[in-house]
Design a protein around this motif. Structure first.
Motif, PDB file in Angstrom:
ATOM      1  N   GLY A 276       6.172   1.881   0.081  1.00 21.58           N
ATOM      2  CA  GLY A 276       5.128   0.762  -0.509  1.00 21.58           C
ATOM      3  C   GLY A 276       5.816   0.417  -1.479  1.00 21.58           C
ATOM      4  O   GLY A 276       6.878   0.773  -1.932  1.00 21.58           O
ATOM      5  N   SER A 277       5.008  -0.399  -2.298  1.00 23.70           N
ATOM      6  CA  SER A 277       5.562  -1.348  -3.562  1.00 23.70           C
ATOM      7  C   SER A 277       5.252   0.090  -4.508  1.00 23.70           C
ATOM      8  O   SER A 277       4.127   0.121  -5.015  1.00 23.70           O
ATOM      9  CB  SER A 277       4.849  -2.426  -4.019  1.00 23.70           C
ATOM     10  N   ILE A 278       6.496   0.698  -5.178  1.00 21.92           N
ATOM     11  CA  ILE A 278       6.254   1.697  -6.046  1.00 21.92           C
ATOM     12  C   ILE A 278       7.199   1.380  -7.141  1.00 21.92           C
ATOM     13  O   ILE A 278       8.253   1.067  -7.362  1.00 21.92           O
ATOM     14  CB  ILE A 278       6.822   3.088  -5.403  1.00 21.92           C
TER      15      ILE A 278
ATOM     16  N   GLY B  24      -0.904   5.314 -12.765  1.00 16.65           N
ATOM     17  CA  GLY B  24      -0.600   5.750 -11.665  1.00 16.65           C
ATOM     18  C   GLY B  24      -1.838   6.707 -11.179  1.00 16.65           C
ATOM     19  O   GLY B  24      -2.861   6.709 -11.726  1.00 16.65           O
TER      20      GLY B  24
ATOM     21  N   ASN C 257      12.874   8.114  -2.818  1.00 14.23           N
ATOM     22  CA  ASN C 257      11.455   8.479  -2.917  1.00 14.23           C
ATOM     23  C   ASN C 257      11.028   9.419  -2.050  1.00 14.23           C
ATOM     24  O   ASN C 257       9.630   9.577  -1.442  1.00 14.23           O
ATOM     25  CB  ASN C 257      10.438   7.392  -2.802  1.00 14.23           C
TER      26      ASN C 257
ATOM     27  N   ILE D 292       2.050   8.746  -8.351  1.00 12.08           N
ATOM     28  CA  ILE D 292       2.728   7.608  -8.084  1.00 12.08           C
ATOM     29  C   ILE D 292       1.924   6.333  -8.929  1.00 12.08           C
ATOM     30  O   ILE D 292       0.768   6.075  -8.869  1.00 12.08           O
ATOM     31  CB  ILE D 292       2.676   7.185  -6.474  1.00 12.08           C
ATOM     32  N   ARG D 293       2.851   5.407  -9.501  1.00 12.61           N
ATOM     33  CA  ARG D 293       2.594   4.438 -10.114  1.00 12.61           C
ATOM     34  C   ARG D 293       2.836   3.274  -9.357  1.00 12.61           C
ATOM     35  O   ARG D 293       4.012   2.961  -9.193  1.00 12.61           O
ATOM     36  CB  ARG D 293       3.228   4.016 -11.516  1.00 12.61           C
ATOM     37  N   PRO D 294       2.058   2.698  -8.538  1.00 14.62           N
ATOM     38  CA  PRO D 294       2.357   1.306  -7.687  1.00 14.62           C
ATOM     39  C   PRO D 294       2.906   0.297  -8.404  1.00 14.62           C
ATOM     40  O   PRO D 294       2.493   0.062  -9.821  1.00 14.62           O
ATOM     41  CB  PRO D 294       0.994   1.131  -6.974  1.00 14.62           C
TER      42      PRO D 294
ATOM     43  N   TYR E 181      -1.522  10.785  -4.949  1.00 12.28           N
ATOM     44  CA  TYR E 181      -1.554  10.502  -3.524  1.00 12.28           C
ATOM     45  C   TYR E 181      -1.214  11.663  -2.899  1.00 12.28           C
ATOM     46  O   TYR E 181      -0.536  12.532  -3.224  1.00 12.28           O
ATOM     47  CB  TYR E 181      -0.291   9.294  -3.113  1.00 12.28           C
TER      48      TYR E 181
ATOM     49  N   GLN F 266       0.798  -1.276   0.072  1.00 13.06           N
ATOM     50  CA  GLN F 266      -0.060  -0.033   0.047  1.00 13.06           C
ATOM     51  C   GLN F 266       0.859   1.395  -0.013  1.00 13.06           C
ATOM     52  O   GLN F 266       1.677   1.564   0.945  1.00 13.06           O
ATOM     53  CB  GLN F 266      -0.837  -0.129   1.222  1.00 13.06           C
ATOM     54  N   VAL F 267       0.718   1.960  -0.929  1.00 10.49           N
ATOM     55  CA  VAL F 267       1.521   3.281  -1.160  1.00 10.49           C
ATOM     56  C   VAL F 267       0.823   4.460  -0.341  1.00 10.49           C
ATOM     57  O   VAL F 267      -0.228   4.486   0.057  1.00 10.49           O
ATOM     58  CB  VAL F 267       1.515   3.882  -2.418  1.00 10.49           C
TER      59      VAL F 267
END
Length: 121
Positions: free
Chosen positions: A26-28, A107, A76, A99-101, A110, A1-2
């Motif tokens: 998070g996973s970015i 994206g 980041n 942001i593109r997770p 956020y 989760q970003v």
């Protein structure tokens, strides 16, 4: 989760300086533009500064020459160095990032939770 987490706000006297930080976690997969907004009591949220992924910057006229936005792509993280602060800079400051997770094709925008900056006269 970003998510975006800001830090660095506080109380400062007029003429002083503060440095805000905003870290994305998070996973970015990638981060495009990163921005700082602010919202003073009773006023609309306004864009303060923008920095692109390539490092190009843009500022609101009210902060030009006093604020500097920068970013550390490896961490980041986006920063806002605020100098020569005056009471009109008092507001809640929010960071925003495109942001593109990871594992997603698109994206999204956020927002951080906001950090209070208060400048006393």
């Amino acid at each position: 989760q970003v998510q975006l987490v800001e830090s660095g706000g506080g109380l400062v006297q007029a003429g002083g300086s503060l440095r805000l930080s905003c870290a994305a976690s998070g996973s970015i997969f990638s981060i495009n533009a990163m921005r700082w907004y602010r919202q003073a009591p009773g006023k609309q949220r306004e864009l303060v500064a923008t920095i692109t992924s390539g490092g190009s910057t843009n500022y609101a006229d009210s902060v030009k020459g006093r604020f500097t936005i920068s970013r550390d792509n490896a961490e980041n993280t986006v920063y806002l160095q605020m100098n020569s602060l005056n009471p009109e800079d008092t507001a809640v400051y929010y960071c925003n990032a495109e942001i593109r997770p990871a594992r997603l094709k698109l994206g999204s925008n956020y927002w951080g939770q906001g950090t209070q900056v208060t400048v006393s006269s």
